[in-house]
Design a protein around this motif. Structure first.
Motif, short mmCIF file in Angstrom:
data_model
loop_
_atom_site.label_atom_id
_atom_site.label_comp_id
_atom_site.label_asym_id
_atom_site.label_seq_id
_atom_site.Cartn_x
_atom_site.Cartn_y
_atom_site.Cartn_z
N UNK A 151 0.22 -1.33 -0.66
CA UNK A 151 0.13 0.18 -0.06
C UNK A 151 0.52 1.09 0.40
N UNK A 152 1.94 1.44 -0.07
CA UNK A 152 2.48 2.58 -0.89
C UNK A 152 3.29 2.45 -2.09
N UNK A 153 3.77 3.13 -2.61
CA UNK A 153 3.95 3.39 -3.75
C UNK A 153 5.38 3.94 -4.42
N UNK A 154 6.27 3.42 -4.43
CA UNK A 154 7.42 4.08 -4.56
C UNK A 154 8.12 4.66 -6.17
N UNK A 155 8.95 5.45 -6.26
CA UNK A 155 8.70 5.50 -7.53
C UNK A 155 9.78 5.08 -8.51
N UNK A 156 10.48 5.33 -9.54
CA UNK A 156 11.49 4.51 -10.40
C UNK A 156 13.42 4.71 -9.53
N UNK A 157 13.57 5.36 -9.02
CA UNK A 157 14.64 5.22 -7.61
C UNK A 157 13.91 4.52 -6.15
N UNK A 158 12.86 4.03 -6.34
CA UNK A 158 12.62 3.32 -5.00
C UNK A 158 12.26 4.54 -3.98
N UNK A 159 12.02 5.37 -4.45
CA UNK A 159 11.65 6.88 -3.46
C UNK A 159 10.00 6.58 -3.04
N UNK A 160 10.16 6.48 -1.71
CA UNK A 160 8.43 6.48 -1.20
C UNK A 160 8.11 7.03 -1.98
N UNK A 161 6.74 7.69 -2.75
CA UNK A 161 5.75 8.58 -3.38
C UNK A 161 4.78 8.39 -3.04
N UNK A 162 3.71 7.72 -2.42
CA UNK A 162 2.16 8.06 -2.07
C UNK A 162 1.76 6.58 -1.32
N UNK A 163 0.67 6.86 -0.34
CA UNK A 163 0.35 6.27 0.18
C UNK A 163 -1.40 6.35 -0.09
N UNK A 166 2.46 -3.25 9.30
CA UNK A 166 3.39 -2.54 8.42
C UNK A 166 4.51 -3.57 8.14
N UNK A 167 5.00 -3.55 9.46
CA UNK A 167 6.36 -4.66 10.03
C UNK A 167 5.20 -6.21 9.33
N UNK A 168 4.17 -6.48 9.76
CA UNK A 168 4.08 -7.81 9.45
C UNK A 168 4.26 -8.33 8.26
N UNK A 169 4.63 -7.74 6.98
CA UNK A 169 5.02 -7.99 5.73
C UNK A 169 5.79 -7.65 5.63
N UNK A 170 6.05 -6.92 6.27
CA UNK A 170 7.97 -6.55 5.55
C UNK A 170 8.71 -7.05 6.64
N UNK A 171 8.96 -7.51 7.74
CA UNK A 171 9.63 -8.23 8.38
C UNK A 171 9.23 -9.60 8.02
N UNK A 172 8.29 -10.29 7.22
CA UNK A 172 8.74 -11.31 6.69
C UNK A 172 8.78 -11.82 5.14
N UNK A 173 10.21 -12.97 5.39
CA UNK A 173 10.65 -12.66 4.04
C UNK A 173 9.72 -13.27 3.22
N UNK A 174 9.21 -14.21 3.77
CA UNK A 174 7.77 -14.95 2.16
C UNK A 174 6.47 -14.63 2.38
N UNK A 175 5.63 -14.87 1.86
CA UNK A 175 4.40 -14.21 1.68
C UNK A 175 3.95 -14.59 2.38
N UNK A 176 1.73 -13.85 2.57
CA UNK A 176 1.38 -13.37 3.84
C UNK A 176 0.34 -15.09 3.98
#
Ligand code: GN1
Ligand code: MG
Length: 376
Positions: free
Chosen positions: A228-240, A258-268
């Motif tokens: 649910x965060x859009x990143x730009x071509x340089x991987x900078x956050x652009x928009x929620x 957020x950590x639920x999806x970030x810290x997990x090395x696998x899919x939800x």
């Protein structure tokens, strides 16, 4: 996603005040609740996103849209006032396209609700985080989101899904589903239910803290999956994005989800739970990005509560997936028969891993927060 024929989708797109002539409308994204379509036109830009809002989940569509209008207007004002430091403020926030009759949404003759946004060009989202840079940018995005909304009166925002992150309510829904056993599946989930029951008390901690008024109610996003965060071509956050669940809440909910999806090395919904591992460096990077933005407004109690959110959100998500499985899969879109069970198992595995590393994660939050305090 239900099959709506292309001609009808074009007609629906044309209800909205778009520029140019529609050339294609194609399914887009991986949301579990709404249906999203990418609308292309004969103009170079912009493209649009047409969405059917799931009104079985969001019963008060008008309130959802009013929340989104208030939040996007406020964020836009704040981005413009930041001035030169921010490039292209209009691309940092979602823009709603009203209907040609100047309404925020459209209800068709079959009772479905539709809305439209501008699609932000040259952006992407990820289901699984790959780099520390991405994680840090995700943290910045949600931290900034909360910070810029901190001066919007929380009483103006409607609680469109009451008790959405209230664990007591979620557990009570699970108990009701067990008693009804509508899909006759309870006998298959004894192990999962025992795991959940053993942790019921511990998972109340955040509510116990909030009860005596120690945690301020803020405007939170409540669906802070990394995609649910859009990143730009340089991987900078652009928009929620995905603002349906913006409601009054506690910051620990957003941090934990957020950590639920970030810290997990696998899919939800990883089927092989042995693949579920914690990526602690991504946790640290997210925490740095988040607190860089959020430390000026957070209270010490809120900072201390963040780890409670980290344990609670995957647990609550498992409770929700399991409830839906027992009720016969009415809520989340599923892609195969036991999908909700598979999702629940993956989330419970994540809880187990997080418990094993709880004190390490707590130390990281404390250290990062202290670092920012010294720089003030
Ligand atoms: C749903 O639709 P989506 O994918 O943005 C759900 C979230 C869950 C998420 C799990 C309104 O979000 O709460 O965390 O699935 N949204 C709602 O992936 O229930
Ligand atoms: Mg959502």
């Amino acid at each position: 996603m239900s099959n709506i024929n292309p001609k009808r989708l074009r007609l629906l797109a044309n209800v909205f005040a778009i520029e140019g002539n529609v050339t294609a409308v194609v399914p887009f994204g991986s949301g579990h609740i709404n249906d999203t379509y990418h609308v292309q036109t004969d103009r170079q830009e912009p493209d649009y996103l047409l969405q059917r809002i799931n009104h079985h989940v969001f019963a008060n569509v008008a309130a959802v849209m009013q929340n989104i209008k208030l939040v996007t207007q406020h964020l836009k004002t704040r981005y413009y006032s930041i001035g030169n430091g921010i490039q292209r403020p209009e691309e940092r926030v979602l823009t709603l396209i009203p209907t040609k009759l100047d309404k925020l949404y459209y209800q068709d003759e079959t009772g479905n609700f539709w809305r439209m946004f501008i699609m932000l060009a040259n952006t992407r989202s990820y289901d699984i985080v790959q780099t520390e840079r991405q994680a840090r940018e995700g943290g910045r995005a949600f931290g900034q989101f909360q910070r810029l909304l901190a001066d919007l009166d929380v009483r103006l925002i409607r609680e469109v899904l009451p008790g959405f992150h209230h664990i007591g309510k979620r557990l009570s829904n699970l108990r009701t589903a067990i008693e009804a056993d509508a899909a006759q599946r309870v006998s298959r989930v004894a192990g999962e239910l025992a795991f959940i029951t053993r942790r019921e008390k511990r998972m109340q901690t955040l509510l116990d803290l909030a009860g005596p008024g120690q945690l301020p109610l803020r405007i939170t996003h409540n669906d802070t999956k990394f995609n649910n965060v859009l990143l730009n071509a340089q991987d900078q956050s652009q928009c929620v994005i995905d603002l349906d669940t913006v409601m009054p809440g506690y910051v620990a909910y957003d941090f934990g989800d957020a950590i639920r999806t970030i810290i997990n090395s696998a899919a939800e919904d990883e089927a092989d739970v042995d693949k579920i591992k914690l990526n602690i460096s991504l946790f640290e990077a997210y925490t740095e990005g988040y607190l860089e933005e959020a430390h000026p407004f957070l209270t010490q109690e809120e900072i201390d509560s963040l780890i409670e959110g980290v344990l609670l959100l995957p647990y609550m998500q498992a409770v929700r997936f399991l409830t839906d499985f027992l009720e016969g899969d009415h809520y989340f879109k599923i892609y195969h028969p036991d999908h909700n069970l598979q999702r629940a198992r993956a989330q419970l595995k994540l809880v187990e891993k997080l418990e094993q590393h709880e004190s390490e994660l707590r130390h990281i939050v404390t250290r990062v927060a202290e670092g920012y305090r010294r720089t003030v």
